[in-house]
Design an enzyme around this catalytic site. Structure first.
Site, PDB file in Angstrom:
ATOM      1  N   LYS A  77      51.807  24.326   5.189  1.00  0.00           N
ATOM      2  CA  LYS A  77      52.663  22.462   4.255  1.00  0.00           C
ATOM      3  C   LYS A  77      52.127  22.172   3.234  1.00  0.00           C
ATOM      4  CE  LYS A  77      51.212  17.640   6.289  1.00  0.00           C
ATOM      5  NZ  LYS A  77      50.169  16.880   7.434  1.00  0.00           N
ATOM      6  N   SER A 151      52.856  14.450  11.156  1.00  0.00           N
ATOM      7  CA  SER A 151      53.206  14.980  10.385  1.00  0.00           C
ATOM      8  C   SER A 151      52.963  16.198   9.066  1.00  0.00           C
ATOM      9  CB  SER A 151      52.418  13.837   8.298  1.00  0.00           C
ATOM     10  OG  SER A 151      51.535  14.629   8.402  1.00  0.00           O
ATOM     11  N   SER A 175      49.279  14.746  14.042  1.00  0.00           N
ATOM     12  CA  SER A 175      50.096  15.426  12.911  1.00  0.00           C
ATOM     13  C   SER A 175      50.639  17.109  13.075  1.00  0.00           C
ATOM     14  CB  SER A 175      49.568  14.730  11.338  1.00  0.00           C
ATOM     15  OG  SER A 175      49.689  13.541  11.106  1.00  0.00           O
TER      16      SER A 175
END
Lengths: 466, 49
Positions: A77, A151, A175
């Protein structure tokens, strides 16, 4: 089987046996990443990755062995700092370049991993769907019109479409677990303070956790072996040493007590989700687990308190950037953060004061009776991108509330939680179960996940071809 | 803040009031000496040695 289709543990074994090189694995992932259909990658570092893979191969050939992650390529990420390299946080924000590496990246570097690029995410890790108006929405490899969950959208999508052997994500309200469940992979939110957050973008610092997304519980354990444990540079990181996660997951013992909530977590489930959960419990029972029906404390206060903490701490992180670079903020982000400006300080402090009491109530009611709690990750499988686009009018409270109501209480309580694939619905969309444990009991969750995956094949299912 | 809110003041007030209605009775009942910084120690205690 193509090399990119191996799971992390199998890739590591193949490297150890000399059947493949780090360069072979890296080239396989780079090729897959370049043809990704999901918009999972924000940047692919072809030459840097090959140079690093070459270096790892030379080291191994010379007798230097860093461990089971030596030479394993992966991407994370885009919120973990790397000296001199832009971290976008999934947003169109202009920031100074980092002056130090994130602790988790440094530890993975020391373990010998190869970074092949950076992955998409909800802007600033705010948003449970994976929509991203500045970087492009991340798409679910099981249905390109579907959300990935967020996310850590790119992390789950890249692992699911076999473009990364594993990936780091972050989890403030679900997330890691939401995208893992919706993309049919495995994701671990560690106990609050189990993994260093030094050099990772913060969202709500009382709730944020960094953890792995991978194909299997064993693969997650391999990452945890490298990243978990005390970090003097992060004062919120527990001084406890990390466990030996891979070693401990093999130690399966019958008689583990698995709690099944009879309230809250069984409400409003899609039939496919409900059926898959029931089957996963039958499987756990057949493996020798004792299934214990249990009443979970009402979580309305914890749910609202989580929203208070997120609004207040989120605004602390963002108020300067919102003032100086407002163009980086979409409607969904602003609606969620603006509330922090009008919540009184005593209420925010009340939300923090309540946490220890809520934890005590949960421990007394649940974790003195069972070892692990079993519940859904979400009440539904991945909805469509169109129906959940909060920057185009979808109701923010409805979307966030429905997607995260089973995940965010565990952030507030700081407990570890593992998402494991357990089936698909009538549209062939993945379903996940969520296993929650006592503080710092990640190895127990990973052990259950590993044992379950040793007896089932849901984690082996691949998204449909293009 | 320099930005005009996306949501109306009435909407923000409504959503925050809803949160406060839920949490305040519990917060008011907290012991006087409960400390907002003791959560990590609490996790550690429940996590065993």
């Amino acid at each position: 089987m193509k090399l990119n289709e191996l799971d992390l543990a199998s890739a590591s074994d193949a490297l150890a046996k000399g059947q493949v090189s780090s360069m072979d694995l890296t080239n396989a992932l780079l090729m897959k990443a370049a043809s990704s259909r999901t918009n999972a990658f924000l940047r692919i570092d072809h030459e840097l990755a090959r140079a690093r893979a070459r270096e790892m191969d030379v080291e191994r050939a010379s007798g230097l062995y860093r461990g089971p992650l030596h030479g394993i390529p992966m991407a994370h990420k885009d919120m973990f700092h790397r000296v001199g390299v832009e971290s976008s946080y999934g947003a169109a924000l202009r920031l100074p370049l980092p002056s130090e590496d994130a602790t988790v990246l440094r530890r993975l570097d020391e373990a010998g991993t190869v970074s092949i690029g950076v992955l998409n995410m909800s802007a600033f890790a705010v948003g449970p769907t994976g929509h991203n108006i500045s970087k492009g929405h991340c798409r679910n490899p099981w249905g390109l019109d579907r959300i990935t969950g967020g996310s850590s959208s790119g992390s789950a999508a890249a692992v699911a479409e076999r473009a990364s052997f594993a990936s780091l994500g972050s989890d403030t309200a679900g997330s890691i677990r939401l995208p893992a469940a919706m993309c049919g992979v495995t994701g671990l939110k560690p106990t609050y303070g189990r993994v260093s957050r030094r050099g990772a973008m913060a969202f709500a610092f009382s709730l944020d956790a960094v953890g792995p997304i991978a194909r299997t519980a064993k693969d997650c354990a391999m990452l945890m072996d490298a990243i978990a444990g005390a970090d003097p540079a992060d004062p919120t990181c527990s001084p406890r040493a990390g466990s030996q996660y891979v070693k401990s997951i093999a130690d399966w013992s019958r008689g583990l007590r698995v709690g099944v909530p009879q309230n809250f977590f069984c409400e409003g489930l899609q039939p496919g989700v409900s059926n898959a959960l029931k089957q996963s419990l039958e499987q756990l029972a057949s493996m020798g687990c004792e299934i214990v029906p249990i009443q979970v404390p009402d979580l309305a206060i914890e749910d609202a308190a989580t929203a208070v903490v997120i609004a207040c701490e989120g605004l602390v992180q963002h108020q300067r950037w919102m003032r100086e670079q407002p163009e980086a903020y979409g409607a969904q982000l602003r609606i969620r953060l603006e509330r922090g400006a009008v919540i009184p300080a005593p209420v925010y402090l009340g939300a923090l004061r309540q946490r220890a009491r809520s934890l005590e109530q949960m421990m007394d009611a649940v974790f003195t009776k069972v070892d692990v709690l079993h519940c859904p990750v979400t009440p539904m499988t991945a909805p469509t991108l169109d129906s959940t686009d909060m920057d185009r009018g979808a109701n923010v409270d409805d979307i966030v509330g429905s997607l995260t109501r089973f995940t965010r209480p565990w952030n507030y309580l700081g407990l570890p939680a593992l998402a494991v694939p357990i089936g698909v619905d009538e549209h062939a969309l993945p379903i996940g179960m969520q296993l929650i444990g006592r503080p710092f009991s990640e190895e127990v969750l990973l052990r259950v996940g590993h044992a379950y995956q040793s007896e089932t094949s849901w984690h082996l299912q691949t998204p449909p071809p293009a | 803040m320099a930005l005009d809110p996306v949501a109306s003041a009435a909407d923000i007030s409504k959503s925050v009031t809803r949160l406060l209605d839920i949490v305040m009775p519990a917060f008011d009942a907290l012991p006087f000496d409960s400390d907002p910084t003791d959560f990590a120690a609490s996790l550690d205690r429940w996590g065993g040695a």
